[in-house]
Design an enzyme around this catalytic site. Structure first.
Site, PDB file in Angstrom:
ATOM      1  N   TYR A  36     -25.569 -21.815  29.717  1.00 33.57           N
ATOM      2  CA  TYR A  36     -26.714 -22.861  30.267  1.00 33.57           C
ATOM      3  C   TYR A  36     -26.907 -23.965  29.313  1.00 33.57           C
ATOM      4  O   TYR A  36     -27.771 -24.831  29.432  1.00 33.57           O
ATOM      5  CB  TYR A  36     -27.670 -22.010  30.609  1.00 33.57           C
ATOM      6  CG  TYR A  36     -27.661 -20.894  31.463  1.00 33.57           C
ATOM      7  CD1 TYR A  36     -27.264 -21.150  32.865  1.00 33.57           C
ATOM      8  CD2 TYR A  36     -27.592 -19.618  30.939  1.00 33.57           C
ATOM      9  CE1 TYR A  36     -26.975 -20.231  33.805  1.00 33.57           C
ATOM     10  CE2 TYR A  36     -27.067 -18.453  31.967  1.00 33.57           C
ATOM     11  CZ  TYR A  36     -26.995 -18.917  33.382  1.00 33.57           C
ATOM     12  OH  TYR A  36     -26.824 -17.839  34.522  1.00 33.57           O
ATOM     13  N   HIS A  41     -31.458 -27.790  33.873  1.00 33.84           N
ATOM     14  CA  HIS A  41     -32.540 -26.835  33.826  1.00 33.84           C
ATOM     15  C   HIS A  41     -32.966 -26.445  32.411  1.00 33.84           C
ATOM     16  O   HIS A  41     -34.036 -25.794  32.247  1.00 33.84           O
ATOM     17  CB  HIS A  41     -32.115 -25.481  34.633  1.00 33.84           C
ATOM     18  CG  HIS A  41     -33.077 -24.988  35.354  1.00 33.84           C
ATOM     19  ND1 HIS A  41     -34.143 -25.525  35.977  1.00 33.84           N
ATOM     20  CD2 HIS A  41     -33.172 -23.691  35.844  1.00 33.84           C
ATOM     21  CE1 HIS A  41     -34.876 -24.499  36.723  1.00 33.84           C
ATOM     22  NE2 HIS A  41     -34.201 -23.528  36.911  1.00 33.84           N
ATOM     23  N   ASN A  88     -36.864 -17.566  35.374  1.00 30.56           N
ATOM     24  CA  ASN A  88     -37.780 -17.155  36.629  1.00 30.56           C
ATOM     25  C   ASN A  88     -38.726 -16.059  36.034  1.00 30.56           C
ATOM     26  O   ASN A  88     -39.733 -15.219  36.621  1.00 30.56           O
ATOM     27  CB  ASN A  88     -37.121 -16.481  37.670  1.00 30.56           C
ATOM     28  CG  ASN A  88     -36.213 -15.487  37.554  1.00 30.56           C
ATOM     29  OD1 ASN A  88     -35.975 -15.130  36.326  1.00 30.56           O
ATOM     30  ND2 ASN A  88     -35.626 -15.056  38.789  1.00 30.56           N
ATOM     31  N   ASN A 134     -39.317 -22.782  38.915  1.00 31.44           N
ATOM     32  CA  ASN A 134     -39.449 -21.120  38.994  1.00 31.44           C
ATOM     33  C   ASN A 134     -40.295 -20.841  37.497  1.00 31.44           C
ATOM     34  O   ASN A 134     -40.898 -19.590  37.570  1.00 31.44           O
ATOM     35  CB  ASN A 134     -38.203 -20.375  38.962  1.00 31.44           C
ATOM     36  CG  ASN A 134     -37.680 -20.439  40.545  1.00 31.44           C
ATOM     37  OD1 ASN A 134     -38.653 -20.473  41.481  1.00 31.44           O
ATOM     38  ND2 ASN A 134     -36.315 -20.442  40.848  1.00 31.44           N
TER      39      ASN A 134
END
Length: 213
Positions: A36, A41, A88, A134
């Site tokens: 990631y 994000h 999340n 989220n």
């Protein structure tokens, strides 16, 4: 003043700073793991990583399901945090650290990505809904309130309505976007410092909409 006096003075200042209680949490949001890194994000992680690179601040201890590091920002002693749960579940780390240090929600500053803003734009908010993010949603759930400051980092809107949102936020910035996102991430930490030292209204006035020239 001799060199010994100088070192003694520095040691006293260092001890005094270390004795200050943690007054604020500064939380960068993202997903852990190499998969990631560099994604839209992970703008919150990127902001804190850039700050560490520029200043030598360390965020490398594991506690509260997060990577943490103590330091000074905006004239206050803060706990920098990168939750190591997935996005999340970010609220678990924030809740535990805030409870341990007895930090109220209004002193929890969250740095997060925002797809409603152009790449490089910022938006400082004193409170508000998660706006579909989220990590913010989970923090609101675990703190029991949406009244905590946040610095939203623009990562751009989906290129077209049919584009899958998850694919978009997990995509990486283009070469043309790198300068803008790097500047925004640096400004995001400066905005957090401004929130601490001057309050959210002053930070919003100075940083909202800020873009690379």
């Amino acid at each position: 003043m001799s060199v010994f006096d100088i070192f003694a003075k520095l040691d006293r200042e260092k001890t005094a700073k270390a004795a200050q209680p943690i007054e604020w949490l500064v939380v960068g949001l993202g997903n852990p793991g190499a998969k990631y890194e560099g994604t839209r994000h992970n703008a919150g992680f990127r902001a804190l990583e850039g700050y560490c690179s520029r200043t030598g601040q360390k965020i490398d201890k594991i506690k509260y399901k997060a990577l943490i590091g103590e330091g000074m920002l905006g004239g206050a002693r803060v706990l920098f945090m990168k939750p190591q749960t997935f996005m999340n579940l970010s609220g678990e780390a924030v809740r535990d650290a805030a409870a341990f240090y007895n930090i109220p929600p209004e002193r929890v500053i969250v740095l997060s990505d925002d797809i409603s803003l152009d790449v490089g734009a910022l938006r400082v908010r004193a409170k508000g809904s998660a706006g579909g993010q989220n990590g913010l949603k989970n923090i609101i759930q675990h703190l029991g309130t949406d009244e905590f400051p946040r610095v939203k980092i623009g990562v751009g809107q989906k290129p077209h309505p049919e584009y899958d949102l998850a694919d978009w936020v997990l995509s990486r910035f283009t070469a043309d976007e790198q300068q803008a996102i790097d500047k925004a991430c640096a400004d995001a930490v400066d905005a957090a410092a401004c929130i601490i030292s001057k309050g959210c209204p002053a930070a919003a006035q100075e940083f909202n909409g800020k873009r690379v020239k």
